[in-house]
Design an enzyme around this catalytic site. Sequence first.
Site, PDB file in Angstrom:
ATOM      1  N   ASN A 155       0.864  -1.188   0.000  1.00 48.39           N
ATOM      2  CA  ASN A 155       0.000   0.000   0.000  1.00 48.39           C
ATOM      3  C   ASN A 155       0.902   1.240   0.000  1.00 48.39           C
ATOM      4  O   ASN A 155       1.738   1.410   0.894  1.00 48.39           O
ATOM      5  CB  ASN A 155      -0.893  -0.036   1.251  1.00 48.39           C
ATOM      6  CG  ASN A 155      -1.806   1.171   1.324  1.00 48.39           C
ATOM      7  OD1 ASN A 155      -1.379   2.303   1.151  1.00 48.39           O
ATOM      8  ND2 ASN A 155      -3.067   0.939   1.618  1.00 48.39           N
ATOM      9  N   HIS A 185       0.922   6.190   2.004  1.00 49.31           N
ATOM     10  CA  HIS A 185       1.714   7.081   2.860  1.00 49.31           C
ATOM     11  C   HIS A 185       2.736   7.903   2.065  1.00 49.31           C
ATOM     12  O   HIS A 185       3.145   8.970   2.518  1.00 49.31           O
ATOM     13  CB  HIS A 185       2.435   6.281   3.945  1.00 49.31           C
ATOM     14  CG  HIS A 185       1.501   5.713   4.969  1.00 49.31           C
ATOM     15  ND1 HIS A 185       0.602   6.480   5.661  1.00 49.31           N
ATOM     16  CD2 HIS A 185       1.314   4.453   5.395  1.00 49.31           C
ATOM     17  CE1 HIS A 185      -0.091   5.705   6.483  1.00 49.31           C
ATOM     18  NE2 HIS A 185       0.317   4.476   6.330  1.00 49.31           N
ATOM     19  N   HIS A 236      -5.756   3.601  -1.598  1.00 46.90           N
ATOM     20  CA  HIS A 236      -7.101   3.908  -1.092  1.00 46.90           C
ATOM     21  C   HIS A 236      -7.455   5.295  -1.588  1.00 46.90           C
ATOM     22  O   HIS A 236      -6.877   6.285  -1.146  1.00 46.90           O
ATOM     23  CB  HIS A 236      -7.080   3.848   0.439  1.00 46.90           C
ATOM     24  CG  HIS A 236      -8.408   4.067   1.090  1.00 46.90           C
ATOM     25  ND1 HIS A 236      -8.612   3.918   2.431  1.00 46.90           N
ATOM     26  CD2 HIS A 236      -9.616   4.407   0.577  1.00 46.90           C
ATOM     27  CE1 HIS A 236      -9.878   4.161   2.744  1.00 46.90           C
ATOM     28  NE2 HIS A 236     -10.507   4.476   1.624  1.00 46.90           N
ATOM     29  N   ARG A 289      -9.669   8.065  -1.242  1.00 42.42           N
ATOM     30  CA  ARG A 289     -10.661   8.541  -0.270  1.00 42.42           C
ATOM     31  C   ARG A 289     -11.482   9.671  -0.841  1.00 42.42           C
ATOM     32  O   ARG A 289     -11.019  10.425  -1.707  1.00 42.42           O
ATOM     33  CB  ARG A 289      -9.967   9.024   1.002  1.00 42.42           C
ATOM     34  CG  ARG A 289      -9.517   7.909   1.912  1.00 42.42           C
ATOM     35  CD  ARG A 289      -8.823   8.471   3.153  1.00 42.42           C
ATOM     36  NE  ARG A 289      -8.564   7.407   4.106  1.00 42.42           N
ATOM     37  CZ  ARG A 289      -9.374   7.075   5.096  1.00 42.42           C
ATOM     38  NH1 ARG A 289     -10.494   7.717   5.284  1.00 42.42           N
ATOM     39  NH2 ARG A 289      -9.064   6.087   5.912  1.00 42.42           N
ATOM     40  N   ARG A 345      -7.173  12.640   0.659  1.00 49.45           N
ATOM     41  CA  ARG A 345      -6.113  13.107   1.564  1.00 49.45           C
ATOM     42  C   ARG A 345      -4.745  12.520   1.222  1.00 49.45           C
ATOM     43  O   ARG A 345      -3.728  13.017   1.641  1.00 49.45           O
ATOM     44  CB  ARG A 345      -6.474  12.830   3.012  1.00 49.45           C
ATOM     45  CG  ARG A 345      -6.381  11.375   3.398  1.00 49.45           C
ATOM     46  CD  ARG A 345      -6.486  11.213   4.877  1.00 49.45           C
ATOM     47  NE  ARG A 345      -7.858  11.341   5.331  1.00 49.45           N
ATOM     48  CZ  ARG A 345      -8.329  10.683   6.391  1.00 49.45           C
ATOM     49  NH1 ARG A 345      -7.554   9.902   7.092  1.00 49.45           N
ATOM     50  NH2 ARG A 345      -9.591  10.805   6.743  1.00 49.45           N
ATOM     51  N   GLU A 389      -8.644   0.274  -2.991  1.00 48.36           N
ATOM     52  CA  GLU A 389      -9.454   0.285  -1.766  1.00 48.36           C
ATOM     53  C   GLU A 389     -10.380   1.474  -1.839  1.00 48.36           C
ATOM     54  O   GLU A 389      -9.930   2.585  -2.170  1.00 48.36           O
ATOM     55  CB  GLU A 389      -8.530   0.524  -0.577  1.00 48.36           C
ATOM     56  CG  GLU A 389      -8.262  -0.642   0.291  1.00 48.36           C
ATOM     57  CD  GLU A 389      -7.383  -0.196   1.449  1.00 48.36           C
ATOM     58  OE1 GLU A 389      -7.703   0.783   2.128  1.00 48.36           O
ATOM     59  OE2 GLU A 389      -6.356  -0.846   1.634  1.00 48.36           O
ATOM     60  N   THR A 405      -8.245   3.327   8.223  1.00 51.03           N
ATOM     61  CA  THR A 405      -9.436   2.484   8.318  1.00 51.03           C
ATOM     62  C   THR A 405      -9.449   1.799   9.693  1.00 51.03           C
ATOM     63  O   THR A 405      -8.466   1.192  10.088  1.00 51.03           O
ATOM     64  CB  THR A 405      -9.411   1.417   7.204  1.00 51.03           C
ATOM     65  OG1 THR A 405      -9.073   2.070   5.992  1.00 51.03           O
ATOM     66  CG2 THR A 405     -10.750   0.740   7.065  1.00 51.03           C
ATOM     67  N   GLU A 441     -10.990  -9.559   2.677  1.00 52.42           N
ATOM     68  CA  GLU A 441      -9.722  -9.180   3.304  1.00 52.42           C
ATOM     69  C   GLU A 441      -9.985  -9.139   4.797  1.00 52.42           C
ATOM     70  O   GLU A 441     -10.820  -8.365   5.277  1.00 52.42           O
ATOM     71  CB  GLU A 441      -9.216  -7.822   2.816  1.00 52.42           C
ATOM     72  CG  GLU A 441      -7.896  -7.463   3.511  1.00 52.42           C
ATOM     73  CD  GLU A 441      -7.279  -6.145   3.079  1.00 52.42           C
ATOM     74  OE1 GLU A 441      -7.476  -5.730   1.916  1.00 52.42           O
ATOM     75  OE2 GLU A 441      -6.599  -5.529   3.916  1.00 52.42           O
ATOM     76  N   HIS A 458      -3.674  -4.883   7.744  1.00 49.93           N
ATOM     77  CA  HIS A 458      -3.776  -3.769   8.682  1.00 49.93           C
ATOM     78  C   HIS A 458      -2.857  -4.011   9.872  1.00 49.93           C
ATOM     79  O   HIS A 458      -3.058  -4.948  10.626  1.00 49.93           O
ATOM     80  CB  HIS A 458      -5.206  -3.527   9.185  1.00 49.93           C
ATOM     81  CG  HIS A 458      -5.402  -2.068   9.485  1.00 49.93           C
ATOM     82  ND1 HIS A 458      -5.870  -1.168   8.571  1.00 49.93           N
ATOM     83  CD2 HIS A 458      -5.086  -1.340  10.583  1.00 49.93           C
ATOM     84  CE1 HIS A 458      -5.879   0.032   9.094  1.00 49.93           C
ATOM     85  NE2 HIS A 458      -5.397  -0.035  10.315  1.00 49.93           N
TER      86      HIS A 458
END
Length: 239
Positions: free
Chosen positions: A6, A9, A42, A44, A48, A69, A100, A150, A190
């Site tokens: 992922n 970040h 992801h 959003r 963000r 995602e 999440t 998941e 996660h």
Amino acid sequence: MKFSLNVDHIATIRNARGESQPDPVSYALMAEQFGVDGIVVHLREDRRHINDRDLRLLRELLTTKLDLEMAATPEIIKIACETLPELVTLVPEKRQELTTEGGINVIDNVELLRNTIEELHNYDIPVSLFIEPEIEHIDAAKEIETDFIEIHTGVFANALTEEAQLDELDKIRLAAKHAKKLGLGVNAGHGLNYNNIKLFREITDVDEVSIGHAVIARSVFSGLKEAVRDMIKLLNNLQ
Ligand code: PXP
């Protein structure tokens, strides 16, 4: 066990200065070169981290697979149908959360999820539901024709005692086994990191993990190549 990275970040760091670097798209392409099995982002509602430009370029340039995602909202569903990722993972999304916070309650959202899955399937997009390791949610997910689940591993990752961690690991093991029996693909993620993955990798019914924070944090110190290599070694019991 396969490993998708992922890269949200990296976009967060980029966005901190409103400039173009570090570029999550370049980072994702390098991660592919270093051996990850896929890239997760992801998108959003508030953009963000990952934005529409990132998603468009990732779709064009990735050679492994793109796991998008997203929340089941009309705007984002439309983008998914235009983007055609290899997988959509539906997650709950709250504006105020840092990340999440848990799995989707499939039972309480069954109609919305059923319709969303159907819409994505109309575009031949496989769907995964991010859920807690609970048998009733897995059964409900199967019922509405998801392709994958998941399993949320946050409770396992954040457990305060070894006993609590092992209890949650057992729960995940049973959930993964049950999902496999139903013919579902099983992903997990996660809070997985270079320490807890040594316990987690024993769950052979999990096909793939999605990891972001731990690998990106390590890559700041060691470089991305080593961070990816070390995680792949761990996932294959070589370290
Ligand atoms: N899976 C899902 C559904 C997530 O929302 C996240 C966090 O973005 C991850 C996996 C990866 O979590 P982490 O960054 O803690 O590795």
